[in-house]
Design an enzyme around this catalytic site. Structure first.
Site, short mmCIF file in Angstrom:
data_model
loop_
_atom_site.label_atom_id
_atom_site.label_comp_id
_atom_site.label_asym_id
_atom_site.label_seq_id
_atom_site.Cartn_x
_atom_site.Cartn_y
_atom_site.Cartn_z
N ASP A 8 0.82 -1.24 0.08
CA ASP A 8 0.06 -0.04 -0.01
C ASP A 8 0.92 1.19 0.14
O ASP A 8 0.74 2.04 1.03
CB ASP A 8 -0.83 -0.01 1.16
N HIS A 17 9.24 -0.82 9.59
CA HIS A 17 8.11 -1.84 9.64
C HIS A 17 8.02 -2.74 8.23
O HIS A 17 8.24 -3.81 8.37
CB HIS A 17 6.71 -1.25 9.50
C1 BDR Z 1 2.18 -0.90 8.52
O1 BDR Z 1 0.87 0.28 8.38
C2 BDR Z 1 1.58 1.20 7.30
O2 BDR Z 1 1.29 2.33 7.53
C3 BDR Z 1 2.80 0.77 6.98
O3 BDR Z 1 3.22 1.09 5.66
C4 BDR Z 1 3.25 -0.62 7.43
O4 BDR Z 1 3.00 -1.54 6.43
C5 BDR Z 1 2.74 -0.35 10.10
O5 BDR Z 1 1.66 -0.56 11.02
CA CA Z 2 2.87 -0.87 4.13
#
Ligand code: BDR
Ligand code: CA
Length: 313
Positions: A13, A245
């Protein structure tokens, strides 16, 4: 000894940390990125594809990019996270136009690739770094998906640690809890990379400065969006360091960062105030939950992003 090539499908995303994960993956010689699906999360799925194709173009790379689900299962897309990832998903940084997205929807591309690689010597691995809507749709299209693919690595969840969009829920799971419940209980060979570990590995302003100093359009864009991403995390953690992340999940999927795991079955809360919580369960398919990773993970990721062959015009 050479590392066997991993045919990999990425579902994302895109998203600042998704962009960093993509740049990292493009430099791993034994990862063959054979398809990318986009899903609404940080930004809507169409804009996520625009961002993804732009980044690929900045690296002179072509990978089929398929737009996936706009809305979560049984719900309506809530508009993303502009306060975290900027209004365009990539920190407000203008990226050059990339090639057009593929015609198949993401779930169909995933199923087609999974079947095709299952008939060959090496099954397809999947890395999901956004909400799990496309994976759930793919499971509906092909219920044998858990047997057809190799390992599914997911960035998502907060299992023994607090959440980031509620006291108990992480964004990717919270954005489509119903899809997450289906995927986490479907019997995949599944590695979950939750906030429990991703908060332990971070980039700081020096990393952003290093990317910008490289001087080419890709790394200037990544460095600029990283500084803006750190601006958000400073408001949350009171330090100018942003969690890795999605890049950490990518490095684990690529086998370049050794994880420490705890095994447990998991369920996902789909109703009430704990919506999106990932909860250890007494029954169900066992999942590998990553709770630790090599201390050098950030170095591994940074070095690959710095050495990636990008377009210099
Ligand atoms: C996840 O949520 C999205 O905002 C980031 O890209 C990551 O995949 C972190 O909670
Ligand atoms: Ca993400």
């Amino acid at each position: 000894m050479t590392t066997p090539t991993i045919p990999l499908f990425l579902d994302c995303d895109t998203g600042v940390d998704d962009a960093l994960a993509l740049a990292y993956l493009l430099d791993v010689p034994h990862v063959d990125l054979v398809g990318i699906g986009t899903v609404s999360g940080n930004i809507d799925s169409t804009t996520a594809a625009v961002n993804t194709t732009a980044l690929l173009g900045m690296c002179g790379r072509t990978v089929p990019v398929a737009v996936g689900a706009h809305d979560p299962l049984g719900g309506v897309y809530g508009g993303g996270a502009p306060h975290v990832h900027g209004v365009n998903g990539v920190g407000g940084v203008d990226l050059p136009a990339g090639v057009a997205a593929a015609e198949d929807p993401a779930a169909e591309l995933l199923v087609r690739l999974a079947r095709s690689y299952a008939a060959g010597p090496r099954r397809l691995d999947v890395l999901a770094i956004g909400p799990l809507t496309n994976l759930a749709v793919a499971l509906d299209l092909e219920p044998r998906l858990p047997e057809l693919i190799g390992t599914l690595t997911i960035m998502g969840g907060a299992v023994w640690e607090p959440g980031n969009v509620s006291p108990v829920a992480e964004a990717n799971i919270h954005n489509d809890a119903e899809a997450a419940r289906r995927v986490l209980t479907a019997g995949f060979d599944l590695v979950l990379v939750p906030l429990d570990v991703t908060r332990q590995h971070r980039f700081d302003d020096a990393d952003g400065d290093r990317f910008i100093a490289a001087g080419d359009p890709l790394r200037v864009a990544l460095g600029t969006m990283l500084h803006r991403y750190i601006d958000f995390y400073e408001t949350v953690d009171q330090v100018r360091r942003a969690p890795l992340h999605d890049p950490l999940a990518a490095a684990i999927a690529a086998g370049e960062v050794e994880p420490t795991v705890r095994e447990t079955a998991l369920d996902v809360v789909v109703d009430g105030t704990e919506h999106g919580r990932t909860v250890p369960a007494a029954q169900g398919p066992v999942v590998q939950v990553v709770v630790g990773a090599d201390a050098a993970a950030a170095d591994v990721i940074r070095n690959r992003i710095l050495q990636l062959d990008a377009v210099h015009a």
